[in-house]
Enzyme design. Structure first.
Site, PDB file in Angstrom:
ATOM      1  CD1 TRP A 102      44.898  41.031  49.576  1.00  0.00           C
ATOM      2  CD2 TRP A 102      42.665  41.228  49.411  1.00  0.00           C
ATOM      3  NE1 TRP A 102      44.617  42.177  48.870  1.00  0.00           N
ATOM      4  CE2 TRP A 102      43.270  42.327  48.758  1.00  0.00           C
ATOM      5  CE3 TRP A 102      41.274  41.151  49.436  1.00  0.00           C
ATOM      6  CZ2 TRP A 102      42.518  43.334  48.137  1.00  0.00           C
ATOM      7  CZ3 TRP A 102      40.528  42.156  48.827  1.00  0.00           C
ATOM      8  CH2 TRP A 102      41.152  43.227  48.187  1.00  0.00           C
ATOM      9  CG  ASP A 173      42.763  35.277  46.986  1.00  0.00           C
ATOM     10  OD1 ASP A 173      43.123  35.443  45.797  1.00  0.00           O
ATOM     11  OD2 ASP A 173      42.319  36.192  47.705  1.00  0.00           O
ATOM     12  CE  LYS A 197      45.495  42.660  43.031  1.00  0.00           C
ATOM     13  NZ  LYS A 197      44.505  42.193  43.989  1.00  0.00           N
TER      14      LYS A 197
HETATM   15  C1  LIG Z   1      43.432  42.112  44.726  1.00  0.00           C
HETATM   16  C2  LIG Z   1      43.103  40.929  45.534  1.00  0.00           C
HETATM   17  C3  LIG Z   1      41.770  40.552  45.799  1.00  0.00           C
HETATM   18  C4  LIG Z   1      40.561  41.374  45.395  1.00  0.00           C
HETATM   19  O1  LIG Z   1      40.377  41.449  44.083  1.00  0.00           O
HETATM   20  P1  LIG Z   1      39.151  42.275  43.467  1.00  0.00           P
HETATM   21  O2  LIG Z   1      39.244  41.822  42.056  1.00  0.00           O
HETATM   22  O3  LIG Z   1      39.437  43.723  43.664  1.00  0.00           O
HETATM   23  O4  LIG Z   1      37.909  41.844  44.126  1.00  0.00           O
HETATM   24  C5  LIG Z   1      41.556  39.403  46.523  1.00  0.00           C
HETATM   25  N1  LIG Z   1      42.576  38.674  46.983  1.00  0.00           N
HETATM   26  C6  LIG Z   1      43.864  39.018  46.784  1.00  0.00           C
HETATM   27  C7  LIG Z   1      44.956  38.168  47.318  1.00  0.00           C
HETATM   28  C8  LIG Z   1      44.166  40.163  46.057  1.00  0.00           C
HETATM   29  O5  LIG Z   1      45.444  40.495  45.844  1.00  0.00           O
END
Ligand SMILES: *Cc1c(COP(=O)(O)O)cnc(C)c1O
Length: 361
Positions: A102, A173, A197
């Site tokens: 990511w 993030d 999540k």
């Molecule tokens: C799932 C995730 C993303 C991407 O999320 P989307 O909503 O599908 O764009 C980005 N960063 C991390 C750490 C993730 O777990």
């Protein structure tokens, strides 16, 4: 099958109590005779939902007054662009710390907008995977910000100490780690997280941004991605994802009732320990990440003999243990054990792993 333990990395399982509450008021919200998703985002009923969700999140994370909370569209990846557009400013320089899939993607997207210094800080020289200590990260003092991902959802790598950037704004993030344990928000310039999540359903993305970072957006930034525009309009510059916002609010209430972030963090640590302890004492399963960097939320593991993997997944499924297949980029298995996963689910997984290993050997 009436109920399962769902280990999906995202969209992930939600607390049953939250779903039951949503179901009970699905057709008639707050005596309006309408579903909450049929209400105007400017109605007094929805504005109350929105304000309460924000207040509860501020309470859960102890968000200081000088931070805005934005409820956005566009997912985590939408923020990969939005962050660069809003924060790169005149220097157009940023450091991206790469620890997995990511953070690498975030750096690639940002490089469309500026001069991105992507630094890989994974040390795998001895066959394990370890994140180099943050005081060894080469952070440029003239960068507009430093971006990192405290929990790499695909790789199962977590960073538990907040890096000291020497005053350069820190952007995190937190898509798969927000609300799983305590963070001192004041150490961050910006925190963002896709909701699917640990917050609620997909379609909603949270941004928590320090006010002094607003107002630096590139002239070409789409208004719906411009933090200052969103902040001025209470995240209602355009129609927000109202139903996802409402469900996130229910999750925040659920978490407060559980005792908040510090209480759930204890359960999360216990859950992860249970699973890693089992993997470590087994020669049938393995995980090569050093204990200091093992994710509490996403636990990847491999069968020492990959021939049995397909059978493992098929049998797990029949036992009501679903979505254990690892990410297509890394293979193997992955158990995502976010806040909504009860410890009983992890115990059921360990019991199954034990039986499977015994039956296969
Ligand atoms: C799932 C995730 C993303 C991407 O999320 P989307 O909503 O599908 O764009 C980005 N960063 C991390 C750490 C993730 O777990």
């Amino acid at each position: 099958m009436s109920s399962v333990y769902n280990f999906c990395a995202g969209p992930a399982m939600l607390p049953v109590d939250v779903m039951t509450k949503a179901q009970s008021e699905f057709l008639n919200f707050a005596d309006t005779g309408s579903s909450v998703m049929e209400l105007s985002h400017r109605s007094k009923e929805f504005v109350a939902v929105a304000e309460k969700a924000e207040a509860n999140l501020r309470n859960l994370m102890a968000i200081p007054e000088n931070y805005k909370v934005l409820f956005c569209h566009g997912g985590g990846r939408g923020q990969f662009s939005a962050i660069a557009l809003n924060l790169l400013g005149e220097t157009k320089k940023a450091d991206y710390i790469v620890t997995g899939a990511w953070s690498k993607s975030a750096a690639e997207e940002a490089s469309h907008y500026g001069n991105i210094n992507a630094v890989n800080v994974i040390d795998n020289s001895d066959g394990t995977q370890r994140v180099k200590p943050s005081n060894e990260w080469p952070i440029s003092q003239d960068a507009a910000y430093v971006h990192y991902c405290p929990n790499e959802t695909v790789d199962g790598i977590e960073i538990f100490q907040v890096p000291d950037t020497g005053g350069v704004p820190l952007v995190a993030d937190m898509s798969s780690t927000i609300l799983s344990r305590e963070f001192d928000v004041s150490k961050f310039g910006l925190i963002y997280a896709g909701a699917q999540k640990n917050i609620g359903p997909s379609g909603l993305t949270l941004v928590i941004v320090r006010e002094d970072l607003l107002g630096k957006a590139h002239i070409d930034t789409p208004s719906i991605m411009n933090y200052q525009v969103l902040a001025k309009n209470g995240s209602m510059y355009n129609t927000p994802p109202t139903y996802a916002w409402y469900l996130a609010g229910l999750v925040f209430e659920w978490l407060l009732a559980k005792g908040g972030v510090s209480a759930i963090a204890e359960v999360n640590a216990e859950k992860a320990q249970l699973l890693y302890d089992y993997i470590d004492q087994s020669d049938f399963y393995q995980n090569s990440i050093v204990p200091e960097n093992r994710s509490l939320m996403n636990v990847p593991f491999w069968l020492t003999n990959d021939e049995f993997s397909a059978d493992f997944l098929a049998q797990a499924q029949t036992q009501g243990l679903t979505a254990l297949k690892g990410h297509r980029m890394v293979g193997g298995m992955r158990a995502s054990i976010y806040n909504a996963m009860p410890i009983e689910g992890v115990q059921a997984l360990v019991d199954f792993m034990q039986k499977f290993a015994a039956g296969t050997k």
